[in-house]
Motif scaffolding. Structure first.
Motif, mmCIF file in Angstrom:
data_model
loop_
_atom_site.group_PDB
_atom_site.id
_atom_site.type_symbol
_atom_site.label_atom_id
_atom_site.label_comp_id
_atom_site.label_asym_id
_atom_site.label_seq_id
_atom_site.Cartn_x
_atom_site.Cartn_y
_atom_site.Cartn_z
ATOM 1 N N LEU B 174 -8.088 -18.848 6.443
ATOM 2 C CA LEU B 174 -6.685 -19.247 6.367
ATOM 3 C C LEU B 174 -6.414 -20.368 7.355
ATOM 4 O O LEU B 174 -6.843 -20.314 8.515
ATOM 5 C CB LEU B 174 -5.776 -18.054 6.679
ATOM 6 N N ALA B 175 -5.682 -21.367 6.898
ATOM 7 C CA ALA B 175 -5.350 -22.498 7.774
ATOM 8 C C ALA B 175 -4.376 -22.058 8.869
ATOM 9 O O ALA B 175 -3.584 -21.134 8.681
ATOM 10 C CB ALA B 175 -4.729 -23.625 6.939
ATOM 11 N N THR B 176 -4.455 -22.705 10.012
ATOM 12 C CA THR B 176 -3.575 -22.370 11.130
ATOM 13 C C THR B 176 -2.565 -23.478 11.405
ATOM 14 O O THR B 176 -1.641 -23.297 12.182
ATOM 15 C CB THR B 176 -4.404 -22.142 12.401
ATOM 16 N N LEU B 177 -2.788 -24.651 10.803
ATOM 17 C CA LEU B 177 -1.888 -25.793 11.041
ATOM 18 C C LEU B 177 -1.263 -26.173 9.703
ATOM 19 O O LEU B 177 -1.899 -26.013 8.669
ATOM 20 C CB LEU B 177 -2.681 -27.004 11.574
ATOM 21 N N THR B 178 -0.128 -26.709 9.581
ATOM 22 C CA THR B 178 0.877 -26.833 10.629
ATOM 23 C C THR B 178 1.518 -25.480 10.912
ATOM 24 O O THR B 178 1.513 -24.999 12.048
ATOM 25 C CB THR B 178 1.975 -27.795 10.164
ATOM 26 N N ARG B 179 2.087 -24.868 9.848
ATOM 27 C CA ARG B 179 2.448 -23.484 10.043
ATOM 28 C C ARG B 179 1.384 -22.641 9.338
ATOM 29 O O ARG B 179 1.240 -22.710 8.118
ATOM 30 C CB ARG B 179 3.826 -23.179 9.459
ATOM 31 N N GLY B 180 0.649 -21.865 10.111
ATOM 32 C CA GLY B 180 -0.478 -21.134 9.556
ATOM 33 C C GLY B 180 -0.042 -19.956 8.705
ATOM 34 O O GLY B 180 1.138 -19.613 8.624
ATOM 35 N N LEU B 181 -1.036 -19.348 8.071
ATOM 36 C CA LEU B 181 -0.782 -18.174 7.253
ATOM 37 C C LEU B 181 -1.406 -16.969 7.961
ATOM 38 O O LEU B 181 -2.570 -17.001 8.357
ATOM 39 C CB LEU B 181 -1.405 -18.371 5.868
ATOM 40 N N ARG B 182 -0.596 -15.923 8.116
ATOM 41 C CA ARG B 182 -1.109 -14.730 8.795
ATOM 42 C C ARG B 182 -1.714 -13.768 7.785
ATOM 43 O O ARG B 182 -1.331 -13.783 6.615
ATOM 44 C CB ARG B 182 0.022 -14.026 9.535
ATOM 45 N N PRO B 183 -2.606 -12.886 8.263
ATOM 46 C CA PRO B 183 -3.280 -11.973 7.342
ATOM 47 C C PRO B 183 -2.296 -11.139 6.512
ATOM 48 O O PRO B 183 -2.481 -11.013 5.296
ATOM 49 C CB PRO B 183 -4.101 -11.079 8.268
ATOM 50 N N ASN B 184 -1.272 -10.598 7.146
ATOM 51 C CA ASN B 184 -0.336 -9.771 6.381
ATOM 52 C C ASN B 184 0.452 -10.595 5.367
ATOM 53 O O ASN B 184 0.798 -10.109 4.298
ATOM 54 C CB ASN B 184 0.650 -9.060 7.306
ATOM 55 N N GLU B 185 0.695 -11.862 5.711
ATOM 56 C CA GLU B 185 1.401 -12.750 4.788
ATOM 57 C C GLU B 185 0.523 -13.063 3.578
ATOM 58 O O GLU B 185 1.019 -13.194 2.452
ATOM 59 C CB GLU B 185 1.817 -14.042 5.496
ATOM 60 N N LEU B 186 -0.781 -13.147 3.817
ATOM 61 C CA LEU B 186 -1.690 -13.394 2.704
ATOM 62 C C LEU B 186 -1.607 -12.244 1.699
ATOM 63 O O LEU B 186 -1.514 -12.460 0.491
ATOM 64 C CB LEU B 186 -3.128 -13.540 3.200
ATOM 65 N N LEU B 187 -1.642 -11.000 2.230
ATOM 66 C CA LEU B 187 -1.568 -9.846 1.339
ATOM 67 C C LEU B 187 -0.284 -9.902 0.517
ATOM 68 O O LEU B 187 -0.297 -9.658 -0.693
ATOM 69 C CB LEU B 187 -1.613 -8.541 2.139
ATOM 70 N N ARG B 188 0.816 -10.239 1.170
ATOM 71 C CA ARG B 188 2.088 -10.314 0.453
ATOM 72 C C ARG B 188 2.042 -11.391 -0.610
ATOM 73 O O ARG B 188 2.602 -11.250 -1.694
ATOM 74 C CB ARG B 188 3.231 -10.600 1.430
ATOM 75 N N ALA B 189 1.364 -12.484 -0.280
ATOM 76 C CA ALA B 189 1.320 -13.619 -1.212
ATOM 77 C C ALA B 189 0.530 -13.274 -2.470
ATOM 78 O O ALA B 189 0.892 -13.692 -3.566
ATOM 79 C CB ALA B 189 0.711 -14.838 -0.512
ATOM 80 N N ILE B 190 -0.533 -12.474 -2.293
ATOM 81 C CA ILE B 190 -1.332 -12.195 -3.494
ATOM 82 C C ILE B 190 -0.822 -10.964 -4.236
ATOM 83 O O ILE B 190 -1.034 -10.843 -5.432
ATOM 84 C CB ILE B 190 -2.852 -12.101 -3.199
ATOM 85 N N ASP B 191 -0.155 -10.048 -3.535
ATOM 86 C CA ASP B 191 0.439 -8.881 -4.197
ATOM 87 C C ASP B 191 1.356 -8.152 -3.215
ATOM 88 O O ASP B 191 0.877 -7.516 -2.288
ATOM 89 C CB ASP B 191 -0.669 -7.927 -4.678
ATOM 90 N N PRO B 192 2.664 -8.231 -3.455
ATOM 91 C CA PRO B 192 3.607 -7.598 -2.503
ATOM 92 C C PRO B 192 3.424 -6.082 -2.401
ATOM 93 O O PRO B 192 3.886 -5.475 -1.444
ATOM 94 C CB PRO B 192 4.982 -7.922 -3.107
ATOM 95 N N GLN B 193 2.714 -5.491 -3.398
ATOM 96 C CA GLN B 193 2.526 -4.036 -3.354
ATOM 97 C C GLN B 193 1.416 -3.615 -2.401
ATOM 98 O O GLN B 193 1.301 -2.444 -2.061
ATOM 99 C CB GLN B 193 2.156 -3.511 -4.770
ATOM 100 N N LEU B 194 0.564 -4.570 -2.021
ATOM 101 C CA LEU B 194 -0.575 -4.207 -1.167
ATOM 102 C C LEU B 194 -0.101 -3.777 0.213
ATOM 103 O O LEU B 194 0.750 -4.418 0.821
ATOM 104 C CB LEU B 194 -1.542 -5.388 -1.036
ATOM 105 N N GLU B 195 -0.676 -2.674 0.710
ATOM 106 C CA GLU B 195 -0.309 -2.206 2.047
ATOM 107 C C GLU B 195 -1.345 -2.687 3.044
ATOM 108 O O GLU B 195 -2.545 -2.498 2.833
ATOM 109 C CB GLU B 195 -0.270 -0.677 2.072
ATOM 110 N N PRO B 196 -0.896 -3.286 4.124
ATOM 111 C CA PRO B 196 -1.852 -3.812 5.108
ATOM 112 C C PRO B 196 -2.741 -2.699 5.661
ATOM 113 O O PRO B 196 -2.270 -1.602 5.939
ATOM 114 C CB PRO B 196 -0.957 -4.378 6.212
ATOM 115 N N GLY B 197 -4.012 -2.985 5.792
ATOM 116 C CA GLY B 197 -4.955 -2.043 6.400
ATOM 117 C C GLY B 197 -5.547 -2.650 7.656
ATOM 118 O O GLY B 197 -4.809 -3.146 8.503
#
Lengths: 639, 232
Positions: B174-197
């Motif tokens: 995941l890119a960190t610049l300019t505004r990076g993407l966080r791991p939990n945000e990635l899960l939300r982006a691919i499926d809002p139903q996914l629960e972070p582990g």
């Protein structure tokens, strides 16, 4: 392996501040449990960040784990979010060291530093899966015990706690371990619980409430008497004679997450004989026992090296009174090993310029806040409470502070003190205002904050007979002060919620009839009552009403000389007639001097136990009316 | 002298926060008597600068910090890991140390991070499907907060790679610049139903002379490190 960790860890992503539950502190121990060892779970019934720094708990943790026949771990009250998760999954209270279930220990030992945690104590017992009421516990349940300042009136918790330890715990925990070890080896058979409690009642300083009968006449308490022969009529507190024999904690816990008092703490003396009449700590921890200069120094330098802290607090009830305080402070600040980067904090500063002189030495490294506690607004008031600070001491202190670069000081006061008039209350505003004026001569940016707390009369003090001010009266006094300081831009007034003062008053001087009230408050969800976001006075008022108890009777009423007090059968060593005389002196606005340096008043704390003050200097410390009564120039004080 | 340290955060200690870790380091430097340079001013602070914060609860074998040593302090840099690790909590181990010559703070130079994530209760088939959908999408919009303001962002371009590993973990860069993407945000982006582990950071990447590399590579391949994951 009985670790609950695999079940705890999945909850941590769901709660605030998960580091509260992981342990892993530097200094944490992983004791090996074994059938021949007595397992102690030392519980501080408040949030981790408040409980972790508690020195009493840490001292006992080390002493017990040094014994081959004991294994001690720690626990703290889980915050409400964690408690919800735990209860939803049937997870019991656990230790933070090896995450064992609380009920696997032989003893649940609670530290009671404040009355408003009582409901948390019940909650922790319940979370442990142990019956909350002592009478309902069986041989498989751990023994529930408690120590700490609040146990000088154990009665409100008599229904829930199997035994209390009154006074210093350093020696008593070992004796208790031996008794409980015998019980454990005997198989903790059916009915044996009574036997172990009877044996514990023989340990000096141990109070087993179920071994006593209580008799009432209407509202009045008539007597608390032992039920069996051989049970002491009066339980005398334990006192360690020499602090130098107990250089604990040797490995102070260094938490991984933020806690209060996050620094090295070294206790430089225990006990205080200033004789402030409102102060329970000062009354019940007599006599004064100083730690030697050399031991303080080695504890400080070893502690700093081991922990990596850059701040040390020299703790006691009045640290500027320690013999040789300047040498100790200077030694730390100028120690080449510390490279001039170690801050020193002295809690409970005395109010005089001399003390500020020490503080300004310290400020060369790091400038911290300056807090003084005149407690009363007028000289008359301060004579009543025996806090013999003259106005010129305070102004001298403040002058010295502002001239040496501070632009903010904090003042602590009590309202609702015995004999207090509105003139005394308003004296608080007057003092604060004059402190601002003194400061204005040195700097334009002067802030004097005055923190005002409502006074709660405490057991085993000369004010134990005094009827506490009502909530309305305290609110009126706060109002007087708000009006009086409204126009003063330099004075910042802060006050403690008078409602919390009432709840503390209910719990402080109650008898056993308070037990059902505390249980009721807890059953109605009243936990973390020390925290304003959880505190709810109506829970307490409703519970009192449901159990037919009068707040007037328990809190607001003045007691008489011949009244049996609920804690009369527990002794802090102080003669009741000494306390009564001191109460009479208070009403006459007459102060008494510190008995460290003046003749004995025969309070009983030394003579009764055949011990003495341990002080390195027979001369009172320099500075102000609390010291030599001769104003001392700063330059002279430094030499 | 500026020194960069690479460290792990594994086991129970992962439940401490970024700020907690900063305090652990300050104590560790004092414990081993490694003298740092201090900032000027009213309350001097040691010159320590951390890389991108790891979420509380996340594990990592690729955490970094830069320290500025006090004038005249010239330690054996290769020996620093062995010297510092015992002064840090169990689970935090210094893996490597190197003198830094290049300019720019870690926050400025790190361009992306590689993560291994689990989604609680999601099976591999579902994950494969979501990954394929995400990679095929031109845009992936999530709403997220910044400074109290809620904004809809297209985060597709911040997903540099995404795959499901044999053990069912999601592997991503995941890119960190300019505004990076966080791991939990990635899960939300691919499926809002996914629960972070679980969250595990295995690499942080920078560009050096046009080539992608780690701020300090490990002597062993970092893929060997996950064995240490259950160390404590």
């Amino acid at each position: 392996m009985t670790s609950l960790w695999p079940r705890i860890e999945p909850l941590l992503a769901k709660v605030q501040k998960p580091a509260r539950y992981i342990g892993c502190e530097d200094g944490a121990q992983m004791p090996v449990h074994a059938p021949h060892k007595v397992g102690w779970l030392l519980v501080y019934p408040d949030a981790y960040e408040v409980g972790l720094p508690n020195q009493g708990l840490q001292i006992l943790y080390e002493i017990l784990n040094e014994r081959p026949d004991a294994a001690a771990e720690r626990s703290y009250a889980p915050w409400t979010d964690m408690e919800r998760e735990m209860r939803a999954r049937g997870l019991p209270l656990f230790s933070v060291d090896s995450h064992r279930p609380a009920a696997d220990f032989d003893l649940l030992a609670f530290n009671l530093s404040a009355e408003l945690v009582y409901t948390n104590l019940l909650n922790c017992i319940d979370l442990a899966g142990v019956p909350v009421r002592a009478a309902e516990r069986g041989p498989d349940d751990p023994l529930v015990c408690a120590g700490g300042h609040c146990t000088f009136n154990p009665e409100p918790l008599a229904d829930f706690v199997d035994f209390f330890v009154i006074g210093d715990g350093e020696e008593a925990v070992s004796e208790i371990t031996e008794v409980v070890g015998d019980w454990k080896r005997g198989g903790r058979t059916e009915g044996s619980r009574q036997n172990v409690l009877a044996a514990l009642a023989q340990v000096p300083g141990v109070y087993v409430p179920s071994m006593y009968d209580v008799e009432y006449d209407g509202e009045r308490l008539v007597s608390v008497t032992p039920r069996h022969a051989g049970i002491p009529e009066r339980v005398e507190k334990r006192t360690i004679a020499d602090l130098n024999d107990w250089p604990y904690p040797k490995q102070q816990l260094v938490p991984l997450t933020e806690v209060v008092h996050d620094r090295l703490n070294v206790e430089i003396f225990r006990g205080c004989t200033r004789g402030c009449r409102f102060c329970q700590a000062g009354m019940i921890t007599r006599p004064v026992r100083e730690r030697s200069n050399e031991q303080v120094r080695s504890m400080v330098s070893n502690g700093l090296k081991r922990t990596g802290y850059d701040e040390v607090s020299l703790t006691s009830l009045s640290s500027a009174d320690y013999s040789g305080i300047e040498d100790v402070v200077g030694g730390i600040i100028n120690d080449p090993m510390c490279q001039g980067s170690v801050g020193v904090s002295l809690p409970s500063l005395r109010v005089d310029a001399y003390t500020v002189g020490i503080a300004s030495e310290i400020a060369k490294v790091r400038r911290t806040g300056l807090t003084f506690a005149p407690e009363g607004g007028t000289w008359r008031m301060r004579q009543v409470i025996n806090k013999l600070i003259r106005e010129e001491d305070l102004y001298g202190a403040v002058e010295s502070a502002f001239s040496q670069g501070w632009n903010r000081v904090k003042l602590y006061f009590l309202i609702g003190l015995p004999t207090e008039t509105d003139e005394d209350t308003l004296g608080i505003a007057e003092l604060a205002r004059k402190c601002v004026a003194v400061g204005k001569q040195h700097t334009n940016r002067v802030t004097v904050s005055a923190s005002v707390g409502g006074f709660v009369p405490k057991p085993q003090t000369p004010f134990q007979w005094f009827g506490q001010n009502t909530v309305a009266e305290l609110q009126r006094k706060v109002g007087l002060l708000r009006d009086a300081t409204k126009k003063d831009r330099g004075v910042q007034l802060k006050w403690h919620d008078p409602k919390a003062t009432l709840a503390e008053g209910i719990a402080s001087r109650g008898d056993r009839r308070l037990g059902p009230v505390i249980e009721d408050v807890w059953r109605h969800g009243g936990v973390f009552q020390e925290w304003s976001e959880h505190f709810d006075l109506s829970l307490w008022e409703d519970a009192m009403a449901r159990h037919g108890l009068s707040i007037d009777w328990y809190v607001y009423r003045h007691r008489g000389e011949d009244e049996v007090l609920p804690w009369d059968h527990v002794s802090a060593g102080l003669h009741k007639d000494f306390l009564w005389q001191d109460w009479q002196d208070a009403l006459a606005a007459s102060g008494v001097e510190d008995c460290r340096w003046t003749p004995c008043y025969d309070c009983g704390a030394c003579t009764g136990y055949g011990i003495e003050h341990v002080v390195a200097s027979t001369l009172p410390p320099a500075g102000g009316s609390q010291g030599t009564f001769v104003p001392v120039q700063l330059s002279a004080a430094r030499t | 002298m500026r020194v960069r340290l690479r460290f792990s955060k594994l086991g129970k200690v992962r439940w401490t926060s970024h700020r907690d870790v900063a305090r652990m380091w300050e104590r560790a430097f004092r414990r081993v008597d490694l003298r740092l340079a201090y900032t000027e001013g009213f309350s001097p602070r040691p010159k320590v600068s951390f890389g991108l914060a790891l979420p509380t609860g996340g594990e990592s074998v690729a955490e970094y910090l830069d320290i500025e040593l006090a004038h005249g302090e010239q330690p054996d840099v290769a020996a620093l890991p062995g010297r510092l690790s015992p002064a840090l909590p169990v689970g935090i181990d210094v893996l490597a140390a190197a003198v830094v010559h290049e300019k720019g703070s870690l926050q400025e130079i790190v361009t992306s991070c590689r993560w291994e994530l689990s989604a609680a209760g999601a099976d591999a088939d579902l994950l494969e499907e979501r990954v394929a959908q995400a990679l095929a999408a031109d845009s992936l919009v999530i709403t997220r907060e910044r400074k109290g303001q809620s904004a809809a962002d297209d985060v597709r371009s911040a997903i540099l790679s995404l795959a499901v590993l044999d053990d069912g973990l999601l592997e991503c860069e995941l890119a960190t610049l300019t505004r990076g993407l966080r791991p939990n945000e990635l899960l939300r982006a691919i499926d809002p139903q996914l629960e972070p582990g679980t969250v595990h950071r295995t690499h942080q990447w920078i560009q050096r002379d046009g080539a992608k590399c780690e701020p300090i590579p490990l002597p062993l391949p970092a893929t060997a490190a996950p064995h240490a994951r259950r160390a404590s």
